[in-house]
Design an enzyme around this catalytic site. Sequence first.
Site, PDB file in Angstrom:
ATOM      1  N   CYS A  80       2.846   0.274   3.493  1.00  0.00           N
ATOM      2  CA  CYS A  80       2.922  -0.379   4.651  1.00  0.00           C
ATOM      3  C   CYS A  80       2.233   0.624   5.915  1.00  0.00           C
ATOM      4  CB  CYS A  80       4.381  -0.282   5.075  1.00  0.00           C
ATOM      5  SG  CYS A  80       5.463  -1.329   4.133  1.00  0.00           S
ATOM      6  N   HIS A 211       7.794   2.953  13.819  1.00  0.00           N
ATOM      7  CA  HIS A 211       7.923   2.079  12.452  1.00  0.00           C
ATOM      8  C   HIS A 211       8.743   1.142  12.489  1.00  0.00           C
ATOM      9  CE1 HIS A 211       6.840   0.925   8.442  1.00  0.00           C
ATOM     10  NE2 HIS A 211       8.279   1.274   7.760  1.00  0.00           N
ATOM     11  N   HIS A 251       8.035  -7.474   9.795  1.00  0.00           N
ATOM     12  CA  HIS A 251       7.344  -6.241   9.140  1.00  0.00           C
ATOM     13  C   HIS A 251       5.990  -6.921   8.375  1.00  0.00           C
ATOM     14  CE1 HIS A 251       6.215  -2.922   7.465  1.00  0.00           C
ATOM     15  NE2 HIS A 251       7.194  -2.432   6.669  1.00  0.00           N
TER      16      HIS A 251
END
Length: 332
Positions: A80, A211, A251
Site C-alpha cells: 500500500c 494513511h 483504499h
Amino acid sequence: MLECGYAALHDGGLDRTDLSGSLTGVFLGFAGSEFAQVLAASPAGGSVYAATGSASSIAAGRLSYALGLHGPCVSYDTACSAALAACHAALRALQLDECTAGLVAAVTLMLAPAIGTSFAIAGMTSARGRSHTFDARADGYARGEACGAAALGGGEEVGDAAASVRGSAVRQDGRSASLTAPNGQAQQGLLRSALADAGITSDGLMLNEAHGTGTALGDPIEAGSLAAAVLAEQRPGGAVVCGSIKANLGHGESTAGVSGLLRLALGLVSGEAPPNAQLRALNPHVRSATRGKPSVMPCHVTRGSMAVDAQQKRSGGVSSFGYSGTIAHVVL
C-alpha cells in the site's frame, strides 16, 4: 497507465515531441495484476501478450516504450505504500540529475475475487463496506480501484505546477505486534525524517493526508504518531487539519499514495481540506492518542470543506503505510 500517465505529463506542459528521447523517468507503484488470472483462463493465456500484459516491469516499461523515454523506469511493490515509495525514488533521481522530469504513477484494478476474499477472511476489510477513517465505527477498510499520476519537474517549474515536492522518507516498521501491524515509533521517525529532508519545521504544516485506513488499531497509532512527532512541537494553539481520501473513495492499496498526493496538492492550492465522508463520531482511541496536545482536526462531514490558514505558506504531508511494513511520507 498509458492514458493516465501521458495525461499527467501533458498537463505538466510536456508533449510527445518534448518527451521523445528525453531523460524522463517513470516511477510506478504496482502491487500485482489480477489480469494475469483473467488471461490464464482465456484462449490468450499461452501467448506472448499474456506475459507482457501481466508483468509489473512491463506496466512501467510500456510507458517509456510508447513515449520514447530514456530516463529511469522502475516498478515498485511495497504494497500500500508503493506509490509514495515510487515518489521518493523519483525525487531522489531528480535531485541527482538522473532524469530531467519524472512521472509518478500507480494503478490498481479489481478483476478477480481471490485477493479480496483473503483480505476479508484475515479481518482486514470492513463488514460495512466503508473506510471509517478516524470514526468510532472503524472496522477495516473498503477496497477501491484507482489509476493516478503526477508529473514532477526538476529544477525549473514545469507548466503551472500545482505544488512542489519538498522532501520525503521511506522506512520500515521492523518488529511490531505482527507482520502487518503498525509501529508507532517507526512512524514518528518517518515523519521527522521527511520534515528534515524538506527543511520544514513541524509548525509549518497545515494539512496532513493520513494513511487512515479506518481500522481500530491503525488509526489511533497513526494519530498518536502525528501528535508526538508534529503536534507536540507546534506553537501553542497550532493544529493540523487531518483527513484521508480513503473515507471518500476507499483504499486503492498500491494507488493510495498517489491518490493522497493529488488530493493534498489540490488542498494546498485551494486552501481547503475536503470533508471526511464517513466521520460521525471521533474514535475515542484517536482522541486519547492526541490528548494533551494541539488538536488533530479530522474534517467533519457536516462542516463541508474546511478552510485552512491562508496567511502562512501552505505545506502539508501525505503518509502511506504498506502491510509489508514499508512506510513512506512525502512533504509538499
